[in-house]
Design a protein around this motif. Structure first.
Motif, PDB file in Angstrom:
ATOM      1  N   MET A   1       0.844  -1.172   0.000  1.00  0.00           N
ATOM      2  CA  MET A   1       0.000   0.000   0.000  1.00  0.00           C
ATOM      3  C   MET A   1       0.891   1.237   0.000  1.00  0.00           C
ATOM      4  N   ILE A   2       0.558   2.193  -0.841  1.00  0.00           N
ATOM      5  CA  ILE A   2       1.260   3.467  -0.873  1.00  0.00           C
ATOM      6  C   ILE A   2       0.391   4.482  -0.155  1.00  0.00           C
ATOM      7  N   LYS A   3       0.973   5.162   0.828  1.00  0.00           N
ATOM      8  CA  LYS A   3       0.224   6.132   1.609  1.00  0.00           C
ATOM      9  C   LYS A   3       1.074   7.386   1.748  1.00  0.00           C
ATOM     10  N   VAL A   4       0.476   8.536   1.462  1.00  0.00           N
ATOM     11  CA  VAL A   4       1.172   9.811   1.582  1.00  0.00           C
ATOM     12  C   VAL A   4       0.332  10.753   2.443  1.00  0.00           C
ATOM     13  N   SER A   5       0.942  11.868   2.846  1.00  0.00           N
ATOM     14  CA  SER A   5       0.243  12.746   3.774  1.00  0.00           C
ATOM     15  C   SER A   5      -0.286  14.029   3.140  1.00  0.00           C
ATOM     16  N   SER A   6      -0.218  14.154   1.805  1.00  0.00           N
ATOM     17  CA  SER A   6      -0.780  15.348   1.167  1.00  0.00           C
ATOM     18  C   SER A   6      -1.128  15.046  -0.293  1.00  0.00           C
ATOM     19  N   ARG A   7      -2.062  15.825  -0.829  1.00  0.00           N
ATOM     20  CA  ARG A   7      -2.438  15.682  -2.236  1.00  0.00           C
ATOM     21  C   ARG A   7      -1.248  16.030  -3.135  1.00  0.00           C
ATOM     22  N   GLU A   8      -0.492  17.047  -2.724  1.00  0.00           N
ATOM     23  CA  GLU A   8       0.671  17.463  -3.505  1.00  0.00           C
ATOM     24  C   GLU A   8       1.668  16.319  -3.645  1.00  0.00           C
ATOM     25  N   GLU A   9       1.942  15.615  -2.547  1.00  0.00           N
ATOM     26  CA  GLU A   9       2.863  14.482  -2.592  1.00  0.00           C
ATOM     27  C   GLU A   9       2.283  13.340  -3.419  1.00  0.00           C
ATOM     28  N   ALA A  10       0.971  13.126  -3.342  1.00  0.00           N
ATOM     29  CA  ALA A  10       0.333  12.074  -4.143  1.00  0.00           C
ATOM     30  C   ALA A  10       0.529  12.341  -5.637  1.00  0.00           C
ATOM     31  N   TRP A  11       0.358  13.583  -6.062  1.00  0.00           N
ATOM     32  CA  TRP A  11       0.523  13.909  -7.483  1.00  0.00           C
ATOM     33  C   TRP A  11       1.987  13.845  -7.911  1.00  0.00           C
ATOM     34  N   ARG A  12       2.914  14.226  -7.013  1.00  0.00           N
ATOM     35  CA  ARG A  12       4.346  14.088  -7.354  1.00  0.00           C
ATOM     36  C   ARG A  12       4.702  12.620  -7.556  1.00  0.00           C
ATOM     37  N   LEU A  13       4.168  11.777  -6.699  1.00  0.00           N
ATOM     38  CA  LEU A  13       4.422  10.347  -6.819  1.00  0.00           C
ATOM     39  C   LEU A  13       3.763   9.787  -8.077  1.00  0.00           C
ATOM     40  N   ALA A  14       2.534  10.218  -8.367  1.00  0.00           N
ATOM     41  CA  ALA A  14       1.851   9.768  -9.583  1.00  0.00           C
ATOM     42  C   ALA A  14       2.649  10.162 -10.824  1.00  0.00           C
TER      43      ALA A  14
ATOM     44  N   GLU B   1      -2.924   0.618  -9.153  1.00  0.00           N
ATOM     45  CA  GLU B   1      -2.482   0.777  -7.770  1.00  0.00           C
ATOM     46  C   GLU B   1      -3.021   2.094  -7.253  1.00  0.00           C
ATOM     47  N   ASN B   2      -3.145   2.176  -5.936  1.00  0.00           N
ATOM     48  CA  ASN B   2      -3.704   3.356  -5.294  1.00  0.00           C
ATOM     49  C   ASN B   2      -2.647   4.087  -4.494  1.00  0.00           C
ATOM     50  N   ILE B   3      -2.709   5.406  -4.544  1.00  0.00           N
ATOM     51  CA  ILE B   3      -1.912   6.256  -3.671  1.00  0.00           C
ATOM     52  C   ILE B   3      -2.906   6.880  -2.697  1.00  0.00           C
ATOM     53  N   TRP B   4      -2.905   6.402  -1.470  1.00  0.00           N
ATOM     54  CA  TRP B   4      -3.848   6.862  -0.458  1.00  0.00           C
ATOM     55  C   TRP B   4      -3.354   8.164   0.147  1.00  0.00           C
ATOM     56  N   ILE B   5      -4.255   9.098   0.371  1.00  0.00           N
ATOM     57  CA  ILE B   5      -3.927  10.412   0.913  1.00  0.00           C
ATOM     58  C   ILE B   5      -4.541  10.524   2.306  1.00  0.00           C
ATOM     59  N   ASP B   6      -3.692  10.691   3.306  1.00  0.00           N
ATOM     60  CA  ASP B   6      -4.151  10.851   4.684  1.00  0.00           C
ATOM     61  C   ASP B   6      -3.495  12.106   5.234  1.00  0.00           C
ATOM     62  N   GLU B   7      -4.145  13.246   5.008  1.00  0.00           N
ATOM     63  CA  GLU B   7      -3.546  14.533   5.335  1.00  0.00           C
ATOM     64  C   GLU B   7      -3.404  14.776   6.830  1.00  0.00           C
ATOM     65  N   GLY B   8      -4.136  14.046   7.665  1.00  0.00           N
ATOM     66  CA  GLY B   8      -4.061  14.286   9.095  1.00  0.00           C
ATOM     67  C   GLY B   8      -3.084  13.389   9.822  1.00  0.00           C
ATOM     68  N   ALA B   9      -2.514  12.437   9.160  1.00  0.00           N
ATOM     69  CA  ALA B   9      -1.698  11.445   9.842  1.00  0.00           C
ATOM     70  C   ALA B   9      -0.218  11.791   9.798  1.00  0.00           C
TER      71      ALA B   9
END
Length: 144
Positions: A1-14, A64-72
């Motif tokens: 599972m890929i998990k990031v803490s911001s939308r910005e990081e999710a798009w950089r990874l994508a 594959e999914n890049i999960w975004i959990d901005e509060g964690a």
């Protein structure tokens, strides 16, 4: 599972994972989320922006999914090992788990000489890099 803490990081990874450039399709209210299609006309690949995650759909049918959990506060636990001789030819792997806090993302890199590395990026954009030859596992948690 890929998990990031911001939308910005999710798009950089994508951007790093997706096999081509992409552009947003016109928004379809029936679908209810944005779709970004590959700009390569012969490639059936797209990204679905589902709010809490980006779903990357590849030309071979995999996704594959890049999960975004901005509060964690995401913590990566890296299980590093060192081989220690015990007796004669008997060697054990002594694994030590090292926590890395405030993780934004993780990628695998291949260096020019062919060696594989794992690179962890932190919220302050610093990185930690590990040779794959002594990493037993990596696990993620939003708490230690």
């Amino acid at each position: 599972m890929i998990k990031v803490s911001s939308r910005e990081e999710a798009w950089r990874l994508a951007d790093r994972l997706f096999p081509s450039d992409y552009e947003q399709e016109p928004f379809d209210k029936e679908i209810g989320y944005a779709i970004y299609r590959s700009t390569n006309s012969g490639m059936n690949a797209w990204i679905s922006d589902l709010g809490s995650r980006l779903e990357l759909n590849y030309p071979n049918g995999d996704s594959e999914n890049i999960w975004i959990d901005e509060g964690a506060d995401i913590v990566a636990f890296v299980g590093m090992y060192k081989e220690e001789p015990v007796f004669g030819n008997l060697v054990i792997r002594n694994v030590r788990e090292i926590p890395y806090h405030h993780v934004k993302g993780i990628i695998h890199k291949t260096l020019d000489d062919g060696q594989l590395r794992i690179e962890i990026t932190f919220e302050n954009d610093n990185t930690a890099s590990f040779g794959c030859e002594n990493v037993a596992y990596i696990r993620f948690s939003d708490k230690e």
